[in-house]
Design a protein around this motif. Structure first.
Motif, PDB file in Angstrom:
ATOM      1  N   ALA A 103       0.833  -1.206   0.000  1.00 26.44           N
ATOM      2  CA  ALA A 103       0.000   0.000   0.000  1.00 26.44           C
ATOM      3  C   ALA A 103       0.867   1.256   0.000  1.00 26.44           C
ATOM      4  CB  ALA A 103      -0.936  -0.003   1.208  1.00 26.44           C
ATOM      5  N   GLY A 104       1.906   1.253   0.813  1.00 28.56           N
ATOM      6  CA  GLY A 104       2.806   2.403   0.849  1.00 28.56           C
ATOM      7  C   GLY A 104       3.514   2.612  -0.480  1.00 28.56           C
ATOM      8  N   LEU A 105       3.932   1.517  -1.084  1.00 27.22           N
ATOM      9  CA  LEU A 105       4.581   1.615  -2.398  1.00 27.22           C
ATOM     10  C   LEU A 105       3.611   2.184  -3.432  1.00 27.22           C
ATOM     11  CD1 LEU A 105       6.477  -1.782  -2.273  1.00 27.22           C
ATOM     12  CD2 LEU A 105       7.595   0.436  -2.614  1.00 27.22           C
ATOM     13  N   LEU A 106       2.365   1.730  -3.391  1.00 26.69           N
ATOM     14  CA  LEU A 106       1.367   2.244  -4.339  1.00 26.69           C
ATOM     15  C   LEU A 106       1.119   3.727  -4.107  1.00 26.69           C
ATOM     16  CD1 LEU A 106      -1.106  -0.766  -4.226  1.00 26.69           C
ATOM     17  CD2 LEU A 106       0.044   0.050  -6.294  1.00 26.69           C
ATOM     18  N   LEU A 107       0.985   4.115  -2.849  1.00 30.43           N
ATOM     19  CA  LEU A 107       0.794   5.540  -2.546  1.00 30.43           C
ATOM     20  C   LEU A 107       1.975   6.364  -3.037  1.00 30.43           C
ATOM     21  CD1 LEU A 107      -0.660   5.368   1.090  1.00 30.43           C
ATOM     22  CD2 LEU A 107      -1.825   6.287  -0.927  1.00 30.43           C
ATOM     23  N   GLY A 108       3.146   5.770  -2.975  1.00 32.42           N
ATOM     24  CA  GLY A 108       4.364   6.469  -3.383  1.00 32.42           C
ATOM     25  C   GLY A 108       4.657   6.402  -4.865  1.00 32.42           C
ATOM     26  N   GLY A 109       3.749   5.818  -5.632  1.00 31.91           N
ATOM     27  CA  GLY A 109       3.892   5.852  -7.077  1.00 31.91           C
ATOM     28  C   GLY A 109       4.525   4.624  -7.710  1.00 31.91           C
ATOM     29  N   LYS A 110       4.749   3.572  -6.937  1.00 30.52           N
ATOM     30  CA  LYS A 110       5.348   2.357  -7.477  1.00 30.52           C
ATOM     31  C   LYS A 110       4.262   1.332  -7.823  1.00 30.52           C
ATOM     32  CE  LYS A 110       9.461   4.016  -6.999  1.00 30.52           C
ATOM     33  NZ  LYS A 110      10.192   4.500  -8.189  1.00 30.52           N
ATOM     34  N   ARG A 111       4.702   0.212  -8.414  1.00 33.14           N
ATOM     35  CA  ARG A 111       3.760  -0.803  -8.871  1.00 33.14           C
ATOM     36  C   ARG A 111       4.164  -2.170  -8.314  1.00 33.14           C
ATOM     37  NH1 ARG A 111       2.688   0.104 -15.220  1.00 33.14           N
ATOM     38  NH2 ARG A 111       0.979  -1.323 -14.724  1.00 33.14           N
TER      39      ARG A 111
END
Lengths: 186, 160
Positions: free
Chosen positions: B56-64
């Motif tokens: 979730a943090g990675l997604l919020l930060g723009g990663k996939r």
């Protein structure tokens, strides 16, 4: 001991342009001190998972830095997070607000209240930079060092428990928070 | 066949940036390819709910990212899944091994994992596709791409 608000006032002075993820009691207190797109009031939440979310953010945004304000009850739900933080170094600063209580459910004690050494557990998990501040004076004196430099950092703050707290409300609805944060990071 | 090198190649072609995982004995066979020089950033979590939080943090930060776990971990991670998919509304993608799937099909196991995995995903309203021995990494990529194109969560269940 210090109050939650006093503890977070010190944090506000050192926060810079880092992301701040708050949980439980800290949500309401932090909203009185800051209203930035880089604030993420993690409610509704999956309790215990804020450090994981913060780690993901820190790995995604390595130049930014992420501060997670976690409760002791939240921390106890996912102690393995400390091992994961140590295993995947990133600029994440984990504050553990230690009052021995589940404040928002009526003030029941957490397991191991006032006996658990969170900084010691974090250190044993492999996090090299661990601090414990028991008074406001100590926290004020040590915050600059603790909140800067390379992460991960674990900071145990002994704060006063408050009875009669309500479940906090996010300052903005979650969809708006997500959009604000993503907009600020893009 | 869903072997490590072909899965890693497919994930990279899809633009996946991170694999957050807690492997089982089947998915664990992908580790040499995932962690090797041609692999992907591999984040090892301690529990499956934690893996979903990291994603979730990675997604919020723009990663996939994708999350790779066994179905037993899916059972453990319900609250994290609920929160990330339904509160944060992030396009979480999961690769989930279904323990004892083939034995269950043959009536040769009392393992309850295959009984509950699909109903639980349906309960959490996560669309999924079961991939068995006849499928390839290209099939996994199709499911991932479709979920991403529709900006929704999704999952593939790997029959074990």
């Amino acid at each position: 001991m210090m109050t939650h608000r006093q503890a977070l006032e010190v944090l506000a002075a050192h926060r810079g342009d880092r992301i701040v993820v708050t949980t439980m009691t800290a949500i309401g207190v932090w909203a009185e001190l800051s209203d930035s797109p880089l604030d993420f009031a993690y409610i509704p939440s999956a309790m215990g998972h804020a450090p994981a979310l913060g780690l993901g953010l820190a790995l995604a945004q390595p130049g930014r830095g992420v501060i997670v304000v976690n409760g002791d009850g939240c921390m106890l739900m996912s102690l393995g997070n400390l091992v994961t933080l140590a295993a995947h170094p990133a600029n994440i600063y984990l504050l553990i607000m230690d009052n021995g209580l589940y404040e928002v459910t009526g003030g029941q004690s957490v397991a191991g209240a006032n006996r658990t050494d969170f900084a010691g557990i974090a250190r044993a998990a492999g996090i090299a930079r661990c601090y414990c501040f028991r008074t406001l004076a100590e926290w004020r004196a040590g915050a600059a060092e603790a909140l800067h430099g390379a992460g991960p950092v674990a900071i145990n703050l002994k704060v006063e428990g408050r009875l009669g707290q309500q479940t906090p409300k996010a300052p903005h609805p979650m969809p708006e928070q997500v959009a604000r944060l993503q907009g600020a990071l893009s | 066949m869903l072997d490590g090198p072909s899965v890693v190649a497919a994930l990279k072609e899809c633009g996946v940036t991170h694999v957050v995982w807690l492997p089982d004995s089947e998915l664990g066979k992908w580790e040499p390819a995932l962690a090797g020089p041609a692999g992907l950033p591999l984040i090892r979590a301690c529990r499956e709910g934690e893996a979903i939080g990291i994603a979730a943090g990675l997604l919020l930060g723009g990663k996939r990212p994708i999350v790779v776990v066994q179905c037993t971990g899916l059972f453990e991670a319900g609250d994290a899944l609920r929160n990330v998919v339904h509160d944060l509304k992030l396009p979480l993608f999961l690769v989930i091994g279904i323990r004892s799937y083939y034995l269950h099909q043959q009536g040769k196991t009392t393992d309850s994992c295959p009984v509950f995995t699909e109903p639980i995903l349906r309960a959490w309203q996560v669309a999924y596709v079961v991939l068995d021995r006849g499928h390839t990494a290209a099939d996994l990529a199709v499911v991932y791409r479709q979920a991403q194109a529709e900006k929704r969560p999704g999952a593939v269940l790997i029959a074990e």
